[in-house]
Design an enzyme around this catalytic site. Structure first.
Site, PDB file in Angstrom:
ATOM      1  N   ASP A  54     -71.183 -51.693 -37.115  1.00  0.00           N
ATOM      2  CA  ASP A  54     -70.406 -50.460 -37.296  1.00  0.00           C
ATOM      3  C   ASP A  54     -71.344 -49.251 -37.336  1.00  0.00           C
ATOM      4  O   ASP A  54     -72.520 -49.376 -37.653  1.00  0.00           O
ATOM      5  CB  ASP A  54     -69.572 -50.494 -38.585  1.00  0.00           C
ATOM      6  CG  ASP A  54     -68.347 -49.569 -38.497  1.00  0.00           C
ATOM      7  OD1 ASP A  54     -67.223 -50.083 -38.328  1.00  0.00           O
ATOM      8  OD2 ASP A  54     -68.526 -48.328 -38.557  1.00  0.00           O
ATOM      9  N   LYS A  77     -58.077 -53.955 -30.085  1.00  0.00           N
ATOM     10  CA  LYS A  77     -56.948 -53.037 -30.300  1.00  0.00           C
ATOM     11  C   LYS A  77     -56.849 -52.093 -29.106  1.00  0.00           C
ATOM     12  O   LYS A  77     -57.853 -51.558 -28.660  1.00  0.00           O
ATOM     13  CB  LYS A  77     -57.204 -52.238 -31.570  1.00  0.00           C
ATOM     14  CG  LYS A  77     -56.151 -51.170 -31.834  1.00  0.00           C
ATOM     15  CD  LYS A  77     -56.154 -50.718 -33.262  1.00  0.00           C
ATOM     16  CE  LYS A  77     -57.334 -49.855 -33.626  1.00  0.00           C
ATOM     17  NZ  LYS A  77     -57.402 -49.583 -35.060  1.00  0.00           N
ATOM     18  N   GLY A  87     -64.441 -53.890 -43.538  1.00  0.00           N
ATOM     19  CA  GLY A  87     -64.770 -55.316 -43.577  1.00  0.00           C
ATOM     20  C   GLY A  87     -63.604 -56.268 -43.761  1.00  0.00           C
ATOM     21  O   GLY A  87     -63.820 -57.462 -43.991  1.00  0.00           O
ATOM     22  N   ASP A 113     -61.619 -53.762 -33.564  1.00  0.00           N
ATOM     23  CA  ASP A 113     -60.510 -52.998 -34.135  1.00  0.00           C
ATOM     24  C   ASP A 113     -60.916 -51.519 -34.107  1.00  0.00           C
ATOM     25  O   ASP A 113     -60.455 -50.725 -34.908  1.00  0.00           O
ATOM     26  CB  ASP A 113     -60.294 -53.484 -35.578  1.00  0.00           C
ATOM     27  CG  ASP A 113     -59.050 -52.925 -36.236  1.00  0.00           C
ATOM     28  OD1 ASP A 113     -58.114 -52.536 -35.519  1.00  0.00           O
ATOM     29  OD2 ASP A 113     -59.021 -52.876 -37.481  1.00  0.00           O
ATOM     30  N   TRP A 131     -61.438 -57.535 -41.589  1.00  0.00           N
ATOM     31  CA  TRP A 131     -61.394 -58.613 -40.580  1.00  0.00           C
ATOM     32  C   TRP A 131     -62.469 -59.660 -40.891  1.00  0.00           C
ATOM     33  O   TRP A 131     -62.249 -60.852 -40.746  1.00  0.00           O
ATOM     34  CB  TRP A 131     -61.605 -58.045 -39.164  1.00  0.00           C
ATOM     35  CG  TRP A 131     -60.395 -57.394 -38.567  1.00  0.00           C
ATOM     36  CD1 TRP A 131     -59.360 -56.818 -39.237  1.00  0.00           C
ATOM     37  CD2 TRP A 131     -60.099 -57.257 -37.170  1.00  0.00           C
ATOM     38  NE1 TRP A 131     -58.445 -56.331 -38.336  1.00  0.00           N
ATOM     39  CE2 TRP A 131     -58.865 -56.580 -37.075  1.00  0.00           C
ATOM     40  CE3 TRP A 131     -60.753 -57.626 -36.002  1.00  0.00           C
ATOM     41  CZ2 TRP A 131     -58.273 -56.270 -35.850  1.00  0.00           C
ATOM     42  CZ3 TRP A 131     -60.171 -57.324 -34.771  1.00  0.00           C
ATOM     43  CH2 TRP A 131     -58.939 -56.663 -34.695  1.00  0.00           C
TER      44      TRP A 131
HETATM   45  C1  LIG Z   1     -60.118 -49.179 -37.986  1.00  0.00           C
HETATM   46  S1  LIG Z   1     -61.788 -49.348 -38.453  1.00  0.00           S
HETATM   47  C2  LIG Z   1     -62.004 -51.077 -38.479  1.00  0.00           C
HETATM   48  C3  LIG Z   1     -61.355 -51.771 -39.622  1.00  0.00           C
HETATM   49  C4  LIG Z   1     -61.811 -53.225 -39.762  1.00  0.00           C
HETATM   50  N1  LIG Z   1     -61.272 -54.058 -38.724  1.00  0.00           N
HETATM   51  C5  LIG Z   1     -61.407 -53.804 -41.090  1.00  0.00           C
HETATM   52  O1  LIG Z   1     -60.600 -54.737 -41.131  1.00  0.00           O
HETATM   53  O2  LIG Z   1     -61.925 -53.360 -42.125  1.00  0.00           O
HETATM   54  C6  LIG Z   1     -62.644 -48.871 -36.999  1.00  0.00           C
HETATM   55  C7  LIG Z   1     -64.161 -48.809 -37.142  1.00  0.00           C
HETATM   56  O3  LIG Z   1     -64.724 -48.667 -35.833  1.00  0.00           O
HETATM   57  C8  LIG Z   1     -65.987 -48.047 -36.002  1.00  0.00           C
HETATM   58  N2  LIG Z   1     -66.493 -47.568 -34.706  1.00  0.00           N
HETATM   59  C9  LIG Z   1     -65.923 -46.656 -33.891  1.00  0.00           C
HETATM   60  N3  LIG Z   1     -66.709 -46.454 -32.803  1.00  0.00           N
HETATM   61  C10 LIG Z   1     -67.795 -47.281 -32.944  1.00  0.00           C
HETATM   62  C11 LIG Z   1     -68.966 -47.528 -32.158  1.00  0.00           C
HETATM   63  N4  LIG Z   1     -69.172 -46.885 -31.025  1.00  0.00           N
HETATM   64  N5  LIG Z   1     -69.868 -48.454 -32.589  1.00  0.00           N
HETATM   65  C12 LIG Z   1     -69.659 -49.109 -33.774  1.00  0.00           C
HETATM   66  N6  LIG Z   1     -68.575 -48.909 -34.558  1.00  0.00           N
HETATM   67  C13 LIG Z   1     -67.656 -48.005 -34.159  1.00  0.00           C
HETATM   68  C14 LIG Z   1     -65.679 -46.938 -37.006  1.00  0.00           C
HETATM   69  O4  LIG Z   1     -66.855 -46.497 -37.651  1.00  0.00           O
HETATM   70  C15 LIG Z   1     -64.681 -47.614 -37.948  1.00  0.00           C
HETATM   71  O5  LIG Z   1     -65.326 -48.103 -39.115  1.00  0.00           O
END
Ligand SMILES: C[S@@+](CC[C@H](N)C(=O)[O-])C[C@H]1O[C@@H](n2cnc3c(N)ncnc32)[C@H](O)[C@@H]1O
Length: 238
Positions: free
Chosen positions: A113, A193, A85, A153, A87
């Site tokens: 997510d 990203k 969370g 992201d 962002w």
């Molecule tokens: C690097 S983290 C994001 C960090 C976030 N921007 C922050 O600032 O806290 C990437 C997230 O993408 C989610 N994710 C990956 N594939 C996904 C999908 N198909 N649908 C929803 N979320 C997804 C993962 O569960 C993970 O929590």
């Protein structure tokens, strides 16, 4: 004089070495020892803790927005892959989601997510795979219309094989872009990203067709040894 993100100078002369050294421990692999050491010494990790952000990723969206200004008062934001969370925490302040800036429009933040996300005032979270059938319609329903910004992201889980990981994140990003085409208002912004390398050319081409401006940026808080960068596509043609 150079300064770290914590505002301290880095000239080094006469300073104590404050680097935290992590000893190898039974059951801990060399790579996780290295990860832990890097994490404990990372100035952005320290700053995130000090400022109450859920992760160092918060600084990436701040730096992107400082340059391109897409998180404006009143904006409707969809954050794909928003957990934990960081962002969203940044967006709450910048789009005025809590209505704290008198006379300014109040924004909306919808986070999606695969994982559950602990509540953040000013945000609505849904546990959902954005690639599920009908996910775009659900998002528009929850938002009460279209979005001004779709940001992602997201990272695919790492296979340890560089080229495979590259292809996975590019296809995830492409899927996020198609999702954005369904959900964005004309004139809207898509932020995502990507990993620099071979397969990103098609994505860039696609975005250039759909948006009037496409920028690429590696924010200072993105680790220099990582091939990640961010694409900011503005002016959705609808
Ligand atoms: C690097 S983290 C994001 C960090 C976030 N921007 C922050 O600032 O806290 C990437 C997230 O993408 C989610 N994710 C990956 N594939 C996904 C999908 N198909 N649908 C929803 N979320 C997804 C993962 O569960 C993970 O929590």
């Amino acid at each position: 004089m150079a300064k770290t993100p914590t505002g301290k100078n880095t000239s080094g002369r006469g300073q104590r070495d404050l680097t935290v050294k992590v000893k190898t421990a039974r059951g801990r692999t060399l790579s996780s020892t290295r990860w832990l050491q890097r994490q404990l010494n990372d100035p952005y990790v320290k700053r995130a803790q000090a400022e109450g952000y859920r992760g160092r990723a918060a600084f990436k969206i701040m730096e992107l927005d400082d340059k391109y200004r897409f998180l404006v008062n009143g904006a409707r934001i969809v954050d794909l892959g928003c957990a934990p969370g960081g962002w969203c925490q940044v967006a709450v302040k910048r789009v005025n989601a809590l209505g704290e800036k008198p006379g300014k429009k109040v924004g909306t933040i919808l986070g999606i997510d695969l994982q559950e996300v602990d509540p953040i005032p000013g945000c609505v979270f849904h546990q959902l795979d954005f690639m599920d059938e009908g996910a775009d319609d659900k998002v528009k329903e929850w938002l009460g219309g279209k979005a001004d910004v779709v940001m992602s992201d997201m990272a695919a889980s790492s296979s340890g094989h560089k080229q495979t990981d590259h292809l996975r994140i590019i296809s995830l990003c492409e899927a996020a872009a198609y999702f954005a085409f369904d959900v964005l208002e004309e004139g809207g912004t898509f932020v995502a990203k990507v990993l620099a390398g071979g397969a990103e050319g098609d994505l860039q081409k696609l975005l250039k067709q759909k948006f009037t401006k496409v920028f690429n940026m590696k924010p200072p808080s993105s680790r220099s040894d990582s091939s990640e960068k961010f694409v900011v596509a503005m002016g959705f043609r609808g």
